[in-house]
Design an enzyme around this catalytic site. Structure first.
Site, PDB file in Angstrom:
ATOM      1  N   TYR C  22       0.816  -1.119  -0.372  1.00  0.00           N
ATOM      2  CA  TYR C  22      -0.357   0.041   0.053  1.00  0.00           C
ATOM      3  C   TYR C  22       0.496   1.445  -0.024  1.00  0.00           C
ATOM      4  O   TYR C  22       0.502   2.863   0.038  1.00  0.00           O
ATOM      5  CB  TYR C  22      -1.352   0.207   1.308  1.00  0.00           C
ATOM      6  N   HIS C  99     -10.272   3.765  -4.790  1.00  0.00           N
ATOM      7  CA  HIS C  99     -10.450   2.710  -4.716  1.00  0.00           C
ATOM      8  C   HIS C  99      -9.419   2.898  -4.587  1.00  0.00           C
ATOM      9  O   HIS C  99      -8.572   2.858  -6.004  1.00  0.00           O
ATOM     10  CB  HIS C  99     -10.809   1.963  -4.761  1.00  0.00           C
TER      11      HIS C  99
END
Lengths: 145, 145, 145, 145, 145, 145, 145, 145, 145, 145, 145, 145
Positions: C22, C99
């Site tokens: 991430y 997203h």
């Protein structure tokens, strides 16, 4: 002013069986109460029951240009009758769909209604009082409309 | 006697937007009318709105043993909230589900209700008057019950 | 002019775990970059994160009449929250759904979004840069609108 | 460095119809802007449009080993073309899928994409600016990659 | 005035196989009859067959602003081609979809059509005469339009 | 006697990528082996690859009355192409469908084949040897037929 | 080296009924040919048929560490038996699934296989020769493996 | 060492209603037994109940790096909450899902769990003892881990 | 008192393969531990494994009137066997269903159980300890029952 | 020779409402045109409309051995009436199904027809001219038959 | 002449449990009555019960060429056994499927039968008399056949 | 005692068409045999056929309190009529559903029955003898009841 009350298949048996569940009121009792409610509001209330889809459609068509609103409990036709839906849509007056029992708490094939989408609204599961509430809603709308 | 009125997410916006569609009544106006209707029947009517599922469940649980009936418009929680359903079922008093718009004439995900099967009945699509009809039905049942 | 950035459940953990996947940016880093981007365009950018659906709805409602656009990453609420959808639709400003991961390459329950149909558009799967692209799109639209 | 821009069936009509909705930009205008954006970043941007699935696949295959990234708006092929998906997966460079309109707010058969799962990410519903955002994301990734 | 007749994949085989079922008419025979029918009505009728989805779309796009109506038998593309649908919708003239066989009496994957919803109407299962009926309907509409 | 070998979209990439998985054989290698196998049996084996559905259909139609059997790996067209199915059915010779990989162990959209029901049989998942087995089966059938 | 041939329920009837369709070969004939084929390759081929799912699983388990490959026609168990699938997966040798008839051209419940995903590959619809092709594929793999 | 016990919506009502079915144990009783069980094993056991999805997620996040395992009865959130699933997955410790009633013997919407796939395992239908078994399993794993 | 432990197809392979995943315990080890656990509680524990559905049903029927409870890991029969379900229901003693692996985190066909609805409860995904927990739950219930 | 024209529920309202959409032709006008068309071809054309499914079936049965073909617009019965389908199939003459509106462009429950599979063919969406085209097709077939 | 009566899994328990529901007749009683009924008609009636699918298939195969008809209550195998279906189809004599209970009024997985489509007919829900009616029907057919 | 025999839509055509399939018996022949069978048992048997759903419901309602049992072949209404189901349920006497053909071996829409779940049992696919078996079952039950 004129409101049409329609009862679909098997609703003529009301009050004759399982009074503990459905109450002791017959369809005649209910219709009488609705007529009285209409009279107070200066609105003529006519009722019609049939076990024949075609007869119900004939009756709906006959109400075009006459009735200002319709209360209908389509009984078992609720879940499948496109023709009844089309007839109601063609009248172009507000329609309130009524069910005595809570159709969402019964078999899954009773959870969908062909009628609901062309109705102004639906009242279901409150027993015989549902008819009166439906008529009150119509009268209120006709009054304010 | 005591009836609880519950309004789910986004219903606090009522009257503030699209008055031509939803009417100019605010939630406060509706609650006031329901309180007045209750007073006439000697029943205390309390209202509660929240955008939080958890807060609605807390409020329902607090009504156990106190409220004799519940009127609930679950808003967007209608279609998905198992927890709200379980909370309502746990109170063990009659519940009337209300929707201002006709959810059956909108997107397909609005056609199913998690709440309906544990409610006594449902009134949908008749606008703000639906709340009053729901309360009337409850009062009638409490009276005759 | 004012743009609201909303981060749904679990996005506060960003940067704290699996930095190889991430990235090492925390939510604070991202929010700072978005604020800077807004400042250059003379637009105030405010951010809000919550794990509570209700809190997100409250925040959205508070932005009515104030924010000119919304960027939202609804996290796990994407796939089920009708209430969040209704709140966003009620604000009546352009919404961009973001997203971080490509939800179409994950479990099938992540392939549908309750939010997408009420958004202006969706950006998904491009990582943290998705937020910046979303804000750029909004700024461009506000400028040209 | 080299980025390939692909436009699927019917996108050659852009700007020629319904300019109020789709804008007055033609595909040539968009391609020119993308080329200019690429030039600033020292990246060659080539565009290709075809109404033929096979021609798009041929073009994708020709880009193997040459292009460092692909931006593709697959048009109507989005929802059904396994072959396009396989071709894109075989190139083994990052792919960004772009849709001018919000496919999630249109007919249900447009809600699924065969391409999304093999793309790095998707941008949909933001109009012509979506292409530029997609290219920016690619350039950013190539720069930092 | 100008009407375009389009024949999709495999329709070039017409008359060459199973004449007992499909008749001995070749596609050329059918096209000649349609041209003759058009001539009587002072309308130019052009025909085009291809096994390539892309070529059909190219031909449809070329008819924009020229053809006043389209008759199309999309063959196997009927059931899957979103691109063909989009091309037809973009022409903005009445389209009649024709099928020689009764697709509803064949395999279930032939029961749905991507084209039908953007067509003015559909004629299926009446054999080669279906093309003539389709052209007649178009001519009638153009005349009365 | 004549057998046609057809390779659908993306199969031209065989041997060029991931040789550890798909083997180092190119499509040319495979085709050469099939030609050799045919020669031994006194049967001419011709191969054709295209990324264009329409080109594959054209090629199949050209084989009517010439080829005695067809081996086809439809690639990504397997799962959606009704037109390819119709073309194969129209040739009226035995067709063997081949897949290099086990399509049943991949994504669910690869589990169904539009082609299988009109084929004599299917061989899938055994790698490049599947083509040879398919040809052997055809030769055996032609010999005994 | 050792290869196990497994025949599921009802395959013992082969050759005894409808010889025009299934051929006059009995299961014994087929097994003999497979044994002969194995002998040429220096591989022992053993066959086993049972109408009992449990007996087939017992036989598969007994082959662990002994057989180097399995050819199985699971008959009617193909579509439902998770236990057979698990047994085959536990042996950890290549498995080829064979079907005499084209299961994709029969009733829809025959279109899915519980076995296919754990097999190396599947051969279906080519009649009795399918067994030989399956064995050839296995022998080839064992040789090259 | 530390184990977190989480109780979802409506579980605070345990023991207060239908004691014949759910037993007379309150949630406090159960939590006390779990604490005692933990003490014997030298593990601190903390419990938390909330009707708010967001509060449960907050609590789970607070346990990151502190708790070595989680026992959770997600109540009605079991079937829909992607956010709860994501929060549990982010903690990266073993999770045991517990249900007091046998959810597979109730309404069909209770048959699926969003949580199960990210849990180590699930215990359902054994009543209050299920919590103790879940804790035992965790303690055993932590001991042997 | 008597408890029956049943192990379905392929569970006899336990401990023989993939010990890193399934542990080094054989079924005999597990059964020994369960017998010991039973002995402490003065309850006779008998175990039975079979790959044959019919043999499992025979064994269940033989336990009618003898066993006071059943622990069953139905293996691959879990997802399809109506007969096993009916046999268990006919015994009319509490049944605990056990799965070593988390069936909800595996292929989708493993997510449903034909057995669960007739069991008292289910323990899945906790490995071999699941059997012991299941027996403990049964013993506890028999003791308190 | 004799052709029967059947109009299902609500078609008697044709021309009476929404003339801008459905045209000003009444059912009587349409029937007159069809009779005239028949007269030219020396064929007697009789029409019948009913809102009653049973009356339509009675009329169809009465036509057995008399009518040489049937044109039917089943209205709302199209989508559900198995009985109407069976009656039409029993007459054993060619049937053409007609719909005035394009049922594929309306609600999804109108996309399927119980009648289509037993009809020779279907004409839908072309308005009142559809009846004439249907009759022409029948006359052509009777002439050539 | 010879008729085979087959009883599937768990039917051996008949009469041993819940005599108020299933009656006090054991399977032996029923078989005796069927034998007596056969004797009167000069037909030998043999019965066989097994909990093993494989044993039932073995028994059916053994009846090929011997039995002139089969009455089968497949028990729980009804809903899933393709192998049983195939065995019955292979015997090529009339088969009557019998169910003691009304499977359509029970759980939804009992509503479908794999056997029904290959049977001559089905009798379900009439209790033990169903077997006698099935035998009568067979005897009548054999007599008149 | 009194038994009502009901025949739904199109059953009046029995014996008039396809005598090789349906036999030469007319409905009158069948009814006569049923009356005779009733007479022997001292039970009055009345028959009624209609193509009108409503007429069948009227007739069922008229039998309330009079008939002791009903045999019904609902014809095409079997699969859709909720009203017929409700009428039969309201009579509260045993109902046997009969189908002449094996509805499970025909089109899939004939595989489900709205009637079956409220019937005592169903006999299908045995031809005209099915009616007699149904009456025998009823007589037996009335005798033993």
């Amino acid at each position: 002013m004129n409101v049409l009350i329609l009862h679909g298949p098997n609703l003529n048996l009301l009050g004759q069986r399982e009074p503990d569940i459905y109450g002791r009121d017959t369809l005649a009792d209910i219709d009488a109460r609705l007529r009285a409610l209409g009279e107070k509001a200066g609105v003529q209330v006519e009722s019609f029951q049939s076990n024949h889809e075609g007869a119900l459609i004939d009756r709906i068509q006959a109400a075009r240009g006459i009735a200002s609103g319709i209360v209908i409990n389509p009984g078992g036709l609720t879940h499948t009758s496109v023709s009844l839906r089309d007839a109601l849509a063609a009248v172009e007056v507000p329609v309130v769909e009524v069910h005595l029992s809570n159709i969402h708490a019964r078999e899954s094939f009773r959870h969908t209604s062909m009628i609901a989408a062309v109705a102004w609204g639906t009242i279901c599961g409150l027993g015989a009082i549902g008819y009166e509430l439906a008529l009150r809603a119509l009268l209120e709308r006709l009054r304010s409309g």
